[in-house]
Write a protein that holds these residues in place. Structure first.
Motif, PDB file in Angstrom:
ATOM      1  N   GLY A  25       0.806  -1.223   0.000  1.00  0.00           N
ATOM      2  CA  GLY A  25       0.000   0.000   0.000  1.00  0.00           C
ATOM      3  C   GLY A  25       0.832   1.261   0.000  1.00  0.00           C
ATOM      4  O   GLY A  25       0.486   2.246  -0.651  1.00  0.00           O
ATOM      5  N   ARG A  26       1.926   1.240   0.752  1.00  0.00           N
ATOM      6  CA  ARG A  26       2.750   2.455   0.831  1.00  0.00           C
ATOM      7  C   ARG A  26       4.141   2.115   1.363  1.00  0.00           C
ATOM      8  O   ARG A  26       4.283   1.198   2.167  1.00  0.00           O
ATOM      9  N   VAL A  27       5.118   2.906   0.896  1.00  0.00           N
ATOM     10  CA  VAL A  27       6.510   2.717   1.320  1.00  0.00           C
ATOM     11  C   VAL A  27       6.964   3.980   2.057  1.00  0.00           C
ATOM     12  O   VAL A  27       6.707   5.094   1.593  1.00  0.00           O
ATOM     13  N   PHE A  28       7.597   3.798   3.212  1.00  0.00           N
ATOM     14  CA  PHE A  28       8.128   4.932   3.974  1.00  0.00           C
ATOM     15  C   PHE A  28       9.646   4.776   4.080  1.00  0.00           C
ATOM     16  O   PHE A  28      10.121   3.691   4.455  1.00  0.00           O
ATOM     17  N   CYS A  29      10.383   5.850   3.743  1.00  0.00           N
ATOM     18  CA  CYS A  29      11.843   5.735   3.673  1.00  0.00           C
ATOM     19  C   CYS A  29      12.553   6.811   4.481  1.00  0.00           C
ATOM     20  O   CYS A  29      12.118   7.962   4.519  1.00  0.00           O
ATOM     21  N   CYS A  30      13.664   6.402   5.102  1.00  0.00           N
ATOM     22  CA  CYS A  30      14.519   7.365   5.795  1.00  0.00           C
ATOM     23  C   CYS A  30      15.941   6.818   5.784  1.00  0.00           C
ATOM     24  O   CYS A  30      16.153   5.642   6.108  1.00  0.00           O
ATOM     25  N   GLY A  31      16.893   7.652   5.397  1.00  0.00           N
ATOM     26  CA  GLY A  31      18.275   7.179   5.356  1.00  0.00           C
ATOM     27  C   GLY A  31      19.128   8.089   4.501  1.00  0.00           C
ATOM     28  O   GLY A  31      18.714   9.201   4.161  1.00  0.00           O
ATOM     29  N   PRO A  32      20.338   7.625   4.146  1.00  0.00           N
ATOM     30  CA  PRO A  32      21.229   8.445   3.313  1.00  0.00           C
ATOM     31  C   PRO A  32      20.537   8.842   2.011  1.00  0.00           C
ATOM     32  O   PRO A  32      19.718   8.080   1.478  1.00  0.00           O
ATOM     33  N   GLU A  33      20.884  10.020   1.530  1.00  0.00           N
ATOM     34  CA  GLU A  33      20.127  10.561   0.392  1.00  0.00           C
ATOM     35  C   GLU A  33      20.222   9.702  -0.879  1.00  0.00           C
ATOM     36  O   GLU A  33      19.250   9.591  -1.627  1.00  0.00           O
ATOM     37  N   MET A  34      21.371   9.073  -1.122  1.00  0.00           N
ATOM     38  CA  MET A  34      21.474   8.247  -2.319  1.00  0.00           C
ATOM     39  C   MET A  34      20.551   7.024  -2.209  1.00  0.00           C
ATOM     40  O   MET A  34      20.006   6.560  -3.206  1.00  0.00           O
ATOM     41  N   MET A  35      20.386   6.529  -0.974  1.00  0.00           N
ATOM     42  CA  MET A  35      19.437   5.432  -0.750  1.00  0.00           C
ATOM     43  C   MET A  35      18.005   5.914  -1.025  1.00  0.00           C
ATOM     44  O   MET A  35      17.210   5.237  -1.678  1.00  0.00           O
ATOM     45  N   LEU A  36      17.704   7.117  -0.519  1.00  0.00           N
ATOM     46  CA  LEU A  36      16.363   7.683  -0.741  1.00  0.00           C
ATOM     47  C   LEU A  36      16.096   7.847  -2.230  1.00  0.00           C
ATOM     48  O   LEU A  36      15.006   7.557  -2.727  1.00  0.00           O
ATOM     49  N   ARG A  37      17.115   8.309  -2.940  1.00  0.00           N
ATOM     50  CA  ARG A  37      16.971   8.553  -4.371  1.00  0.00           C
ATOM     51  C   ARG A  37      16.639   7.247  -5.107  1.00  0.00           C
ATOM     52  O   ARG A  37      15.772   7.197  -5.960  1.00  0.00           O
ATOM     53  N   LYS A  38      17.371   6.200  -4.711  1.00  0.00           N
ATOM     54  CA  LYS A  38      17.156   4.893  -5.339  1.00  0.00           C
ATOM     55  C   LYS A  38      15.731   4.385  -5.026  1.00  0.00           C
ATOM     56  O   LYS A  38      15.017   3.930  -5.920  1.00  0.00           O
ATOM     57  N   ALA A  39      15.345   4.497  -3.766  1.00  0.00           N
ATOM     58  CA  ALA A  39      14.008   4.054  -3.350  1.00  0.00           C
ATOM     59  C   ALA A  39      12.932   4.859  -4.083  1.00  0.00           C
ATOM     60  O   ALA A  39      11.904   4.317  -4.507  1.00  0.00           O
TER      61      ALA A  39
END
Lengths: 268, 305
Positions: free
Chosen positions: A184-198
């Motif tokens: 239903g939904r994805v929530f992300c927090c972490g290094p910016e390159m990881m966020l970008r990939k997600a």
């Protein structure tokens, strides 16, 4: 006519206890009803040293905690403190995660797992099914291995060196989950390159997602302008730190650059 | 007919009299655009110095109920970084006012020569910061002599209107305003944050602000700002921008009646949200309709007989 009457300044609170979470990473506990939403942050004040933002990582039964990794002068000073010492706490601030969606995936990289773990607690309380992809450099850096043991959260570990769980990026696990389950939904927090990939993965698969961004914060309540984002001018401390996928598309600097204490542009 | 909110002060054409005060947001072009989208009539950038500055150690801003205090300490990326930041200003749909600082007249002149581009509608020179060593009040810029020298130095190089921002701390504010006018200033902005003051955390046994003390702003300083505007209006012929604690339409009207031709808004961004400009504009329009004013000019300086 003015609406806000509360004072935006730190309150000195006693550190109730300090619990080790991983290598160089501990949670600092306080008594008090913070009334934070997952994804919101507090400013911690060490008198004479400075003021820094930290995501709320636990909140339950009139207690709350932040989880801190020792990475600089401020956090080194913090790690020199002990239970019974006092610390200034200001907030909570910012707009947190919506918590919307049925079956949820959390993607946390490094200490990005901190606010997501608070969200995981809330989602489980609401009876939602939660997959928590928890990534770190090595197994010694992985947060909350005990916290969710035997609980309802499906933990998926990922480490750079493969010492625990998947070897590689935690976003690889996200791709895997999205192809196996209806999410239903994805929530992300972490290094910016990881966020970008997600972000790219969720965009491609057309899955609703939210991302917590980190920028240099000074005041924390929307006045100084040090955390404003290019593309929109939004303040990370007010309109953020959590932004929905469609909003992330408008943030021109996402994955590219940020600004330092002077406002100078620095590459990510 | 609906009342007209537009103003034209020293060739700066604004759709309403509300100006984002320097130092609130304004670090980036994008944030100025965000403020403009929330209804500001004009926006002012955060002050730029020749060298890059990180500013004072946080906490840099606090509020104590309706009082706001700050000791930001002029953080800015310096001349080169700021030139890059504030180019392509046509993206911003309202006039953009530059703000430059230096420690003496020569440095102000240098900044006027090297920073200002035709993209700015005006330049403001704050001679009134209460909490940064070397600058403003602490740099001795608040005297009539220093005001004259710095204004002249900036006027020599600026091909745009020069706004001199004064401090309410100076009792004889009319004399300082006259010195600025005589040196060629095109407008006066009054007031900067006042004080400075200090807030101590009695449990930490320390001042809260990293710098120790800081300038006061917010609704409680409005009567001081209104009095300053009144005094300056009596002393000079150039237009006045009234800044200090304005968060409502009626407070803006009060500033105009005291003699301001435009109204600065700063702490209101916190007290009423970033759309404070829209809110004040709507309230001012309502007030003008109610009281039968057709334009801003009808109110400016109305309390002076």
């Amino acid at each position: 006519m003015t609406t806000a009457q509360r004072s935006e300044r730190p309150r000195m609170l006693v550190i109730e206890k300090i619990t080790a979470e991983a290598k160089d990473t501990s949670s600092f506990w306080f008594t008090g009803d913070l009334k934070a939403k997952p994804g919101q942050f507090v400013m911690l004040w060490i008198p004479g040293t400075g003021l820094k933002p930290f995501g709320v990582s636990y909140q339950d039964d009139g207690r709350f905690a932040v989880t801190v990794r020792k990475i600089g002068t401020f956090t080194e000073k913090l790690f020199g403190m002990k239970a019974g010492d006092r610390l200034g706490v200001q907030g909570p601030y910012g707009r947190g995660f919506s918590g919307k969606g049925g079956r949820i995936v959390l993607v946390g990289g490094g200490y990005g797992a901190a606010p997501l773990s608070f969200l995981a607690d809330e989602l489980v309380r609401e009876g939602k099914e939660v997959f928590f992809i928890n990534g770190a450099a090595t197994k010694d850096h992985v947060l909350y291995r005990e916290r969710f043991k035997g609980g309802k959260v499906h933990m998926i570990y990922s480490t750079d060196d493969g010492s625990l769980g998947h070897r590689g990026f935690c976003t690889d696990c996200l791709t895997g989950l999205l192809s196996k389950h209806k999410i239903g939904r994805v929530f992300c927090c972490g290094p910016e390159m990881m966020l970008r990939k997600a972000f790219e993965i969720c965009l491609e698969k057309d899955i609703p997602a939210e991302f917590s961004l980190e920028r240099h914060l000074k005041c924390g309540f929307g006045v100084c302008g040090s955390c404003c984002l290019d593309g929109t001018g939004w303040r990370v401390c007010r309109e953020g730190p959590v932004f929905a996928l469609d909003d992330m598309k408008k943030i021109a600097e996402f994955g590219q650059y940020k600004r330092d204490a002077s406002g100078r542009v620095v590459k990510i | 007919m609906s009342p007209d909110l537009s103003v034209n002060i020293c060739k700066i054409k604004m759709k309403n009299p509300l100006v984002l005060a320097s130092g609130i947001l304004g670090v980036t072009k994008a944030s100025l655009k965000h403020v403009a989208g929330n209804g500001a009539g004009a926006v002012t950038i955060k002050s730029v110095s020749r060298e890059r500055r990180e500013g004072h150690n946080p906490p840099i801003i606090l509020t104590e109920g309706e009082v706001m205090m700050n000791a930001v300490g002029y953080s800015n990326p310096g001349l080169a970084g700021a030139k890059k930041e504030f180019s392509g200003l046509d993206e911003i749909p309202v006039p953009v006012i530059a703000s430059i600082i230096g420690e003496d007249a020569a440095q102000f002149g240098y900044m006027a020569r090297n920073f200002l581009t035709g993209e700015f509608s005006a330049v403001e020179i704050p001679l009134s910061c209460p909490h940064t060593p070397g600058f403003g009040i602490l740099g001795g810029h608040g005297t009539p002599e220093a005001t004259r020298d710095i204004t002249k130095a900036v006027k020599r190089h600026a091909k745009m209107p020069v706004i001199v921002k004064l401090s309410a701390n100076v009792q004889a504010i009319g004399e300082v305003a006259k010195a600025a006018e005589k040196a060629g200033a095109d407008a006066i902005n009054v007031t900067n944050a006042i004080g400075p003051g200090m807030v101590i955390d009695v449990r930490a046994k320390r001042p809260v602000l990293g710098f120790g003390f800081g300038g006061l702003s917010g609704p409680p300083i409005r009567p001081v700002a209104v009095r300053c505007v009144y005094d300056v209006y009596e002393s000079v012929r150039i237009p006045v921008i009234g800044t200090g604690g304005v968060t409502t339409g009626e407070a803006a009207a009060e500033m105009l009646m005291a003699g301001a031709s435009a109204v600065g808004v700063g702490s209101g961004v916190y007290y009423r949200g970033i759309d404070v400009f829209k809110k004040i504009s709507d309230e001012l329009l309502g007030f003008m309709r109610e009281e039968g004013y057709s334009g801003i000019k009808d109110m400016v300086g109305i309390v002076h007989d």
